[in-house]
Design a protein around this motif. Sequence first.
Motif, PDB file in Angstrom:
ATOM      1  N   ASP A 140      28.755  36.777 -30.606  1.00 30.83           N
ATOM      2  CA  ASP A 140      30.099  36.266 -30.363  1.00 30.83           C
ATOM      3  C   ASP A 140      30.031  35.278 -29.198  1.00 30.83           C
ATOM      4  OD1 ASP A 140      32.745  35.714 -30.165  1.00 30.83           O
ATOM      5  OD2 ASP A 140      33.425  37.797 -30.061  1.00 30.83           O
ATOM      6  N   SER A 169      30.709  31.609 -34.884  1.00 34.78           N
ATOM      7  CA  SER A 169      31.104  30.228 -35.185  1.00 34.78           C
ATOM      8  C   SER A 169      29.903  29.435 -35.676  1.00 34.78           C
ATOM      9  CB  SER A 169      31.692  29.559 -33.935  1.00 34.78           C
ATOM     10  OG  SER A 169      30.718  29.517 -32.901  1.00 34.78           O
ATOM     11  N   TYR A 176      36.296  31.559 -29.490  1.00 38.13           N
ATOM     12  CA  TYR A 176      37.461  31.667 -28.610  1.00 38.13           C
ATOM     13  C   TYR A 176      37.792  33.100 -28.220  1.00 38.13           C
ATOM     14  CZ  TYR A 176      38.402  26.821 -29.908  1.00 38.13           C
ATOM     15  OH  TYR A 176      38.299  25.464 -30.105  1.00 38.13           O
ATOM     16  N   GLU A 177      38.378  33.239 -27.014  1.00 40.39           N
ATOM     17  CA  GLU A 177      39.021  34.482 -26.631  1.00 40.39           C
ATOM     18  C   GLU A 177      40.408  34.477 -27.266  1.00 40.39           C
ATOM     19  OE1 GLU A 177      39.005  34.909 -22.405  1.00 40.39           O
ATOM     20  OE2 GLU A 177      36.839  35.243 -22.296  1.00 40.39           O
ATOM     21  N   SER A 178      40.822  35.630 -27.779  1.00 43.68           N
ATOM     22  CA  SER A 178      42.079  35.713 -28.505  1.00 43.68           C
ATOM     23  C   SER A 178      43.275  35.662 -27.563  1.00 43.68           C
ATOM     24  CB  SER A 178      42.123  37.007 -29.326  1.00 43.68           C
ATOM     25  OG  SER A 178      43.372  37.147 -29.969  1.00 43.68           O
ATOM     26  N   ASP A 180      46.159  36.943 -28.692  1.00 44.29           N
ATOM     27  CA  ASP A 180      46.974  38.067 -29.137  1.00 44.29           C
ATOM     28  C   ASP A 180      46.301  39.417 -28.930  1.00 44.29           C
ATOM     29  OD1 ASP A 180      48.900  36.218 -30.131  1.00 44.29           O
ATOM     30  OD2 ASP A 180      47.678  35.951 -31.926  1.00 44.29           O
ATOM     31  N   SER A 181      45.072  39.416 -28.473  1.00 49.15           N
ATOM     32  CA  SER A 181      44.320  40.663 -28.326  1.00 49.15           C
ATOM     33  C   SER A 181      43.502  40.612 -27.044  1.00 49.15           C
ATOM     34  CB  SER A 181      43.397  40.866 -29.535  1.00 49.15           C
ATOM     35  OG  SER A 181      42.459  41.891 -29.306  1.00 49.15           O
ATOM     36  N   SER A 184      37.832  39.105 -27.990  1.00 51.85           N
ATOM     37  CA  SER A 184      37.606  37.782 -28.567  1.00 51.85           C
ATOM     38  C   SER A 184      37.975  37.803 -30.052  1.00 51.85           C
ATOM     39  CB  SER A 184      36.144  37.379 -28.399  1.00 51.85           C
ATOM     40  OG  SER A 184      35.782  37.335 -27.031  1.00 51.85           O
ATOM     41  N   VAL A 185      38.222  36.632 -30.609  1.00 50.42           N
ATOM     42  CA  VAL A 185      38.681  36.525 -31.996  1.00 50.42           C
ATOM     43  C   VAL A 185      37.705  37.206 -32.957  1.00 50.42           C
ATOM     44  CG1 VAL A 185      39.150  34.896 -33.871  1.00 50.42           C
ATOM     45  CG2 VAL A 185      39.996  34.415 -31.562  1.00 50.42           C
ATOM     46  N   ASP A 188      37.348  41.071 -32.300  1.00 48.99           N
ATOM     47  CA  ASP A 188      38.541  41.790 -32.736  1.00 48.99           C
ATOM     48  C   ASP A 188      38.443  42.112 -34.225  1.00 48.99           C
ATOM     49  OD1 ASP A 188      41.066  42.937 -32.182  1.00 48.99           O
ATOM     50  OD2 ASP A 188      42.074  41.205 -33.044  1.00 48.99           O
ATOM     51  N   LEU A 217      39.270  36.260 -40.778  1.00 47.36           N
ATOM     52  CA  LEU A 217      39.189  35.021 -40.001  1.00 47.36           C
ATOM     53  C   LEU A 217      39.369  33.766 -40.853  1.00 47.36           C
ATOM     54  CD1 LEU A 217      36.327  35.847 -37.478  1.00 47.36           C
ATOM     55  CD2 LEU A 217      38.790  36.178 -37.265  1.00 47.36           C
ATOM     56  N   GLU A 220      41.068  30.457 -39.450  1.00 53.48           N
ATOM     57  CA  GLU A 220      40.925  30.299 -37.996  1.00 53.48           C
ATOM     58  C   GLU A 220      40.185  28.990 -37.671  1.00 53.48           C
ATOM     59  OE1 GLU A 220      41.966  32.007 -35.439  1.00 53.48           O
ATOM     60  OE2 GLU A 220      42.809  33.788 -36.402  1.00 53.48           O
TER      61      GLU A 220
END
Length: 283
Positions: A140, A169, A176-178, A180-181, A184-185, A188, A217, A220
């Motif tokens: 990640d 990725s 990215y760091e999320s 909404d959480s 990290s995206v 999560d 994802l 995204e």
Amino acid sequence: MSRDALIVGINTYQYLPSLKAPARDAEAIAQQLHAYGEFRVHRLPEVIQEGKPKIGQKTQVSLRDLETALINLFKPRGNAPQTAVFYFSGHGIQRDAGIREGYLALSDSNPDKGFYGLSLFWLRRLLQESPVRQRIIWLDCCHSGELLNFLEADPGAHPGTDRLFMAASREYETAYESLDSEYSVFTDALLTGLDPNRVAPGIVTNHSLTDWVNHTLKGEIQQPLFESSGSEIILTRRNSEAVGAPRLAQSTIQSKDICPYRGLEFFDESHAEYFFGREELGR
């Protein structure tokens, strides 16, 4: 069957921007694998809090630390584990000096001084020589897809080995760091996908995890990459006794140590509660 996991989360950097999510990411993955995967977990960096090992929020990780831990995981001097997981959350760096290379950044990585971190090319070579049968790698970080850009023969893909490589990725993308959480995206999605209580059979495999993360994802900005080969790998399994696992409801049918099947012997009135299925024929 021995199952080992190396879980790395680096927040603190000397020459790169510090991060907030990696230590939380890594600790959550470590707890998930311990609770549901029966993995022996090695954390990096590791600190002891209230008598328990945790991923250090501010502790630094050096190149020697990470190289040594990876060698001990994938190419140990003694008996190799049957299954090995390597998870990394932190900065990823891409260097393009005629030949493009990807690196996992360490706490003292300094691209301006020519020190990038742990080479993904080195990691691929280590995997080529690894005797571990089941190898799982989750990265990640930015540019993590570089690991899957194999220019040479596919490392370690030969009969008898099972592999799952997942990158947050593509090699030219940022991870990215999320918003909404707290995770990290990519992590999560990984955490939700690894939860065996989410699926009816109570078992998460490499195939079901890949499908879940890919679906979650979709759309995204960052797109994960996957490479899977060999046979099915069981990653996590529902266990009512696992730490943090919800207890399963007790069955309403209680055993009385009585076998309801009479074989060739006849049923009489004392066996009425075990005899059923011919009501329609008696009418």
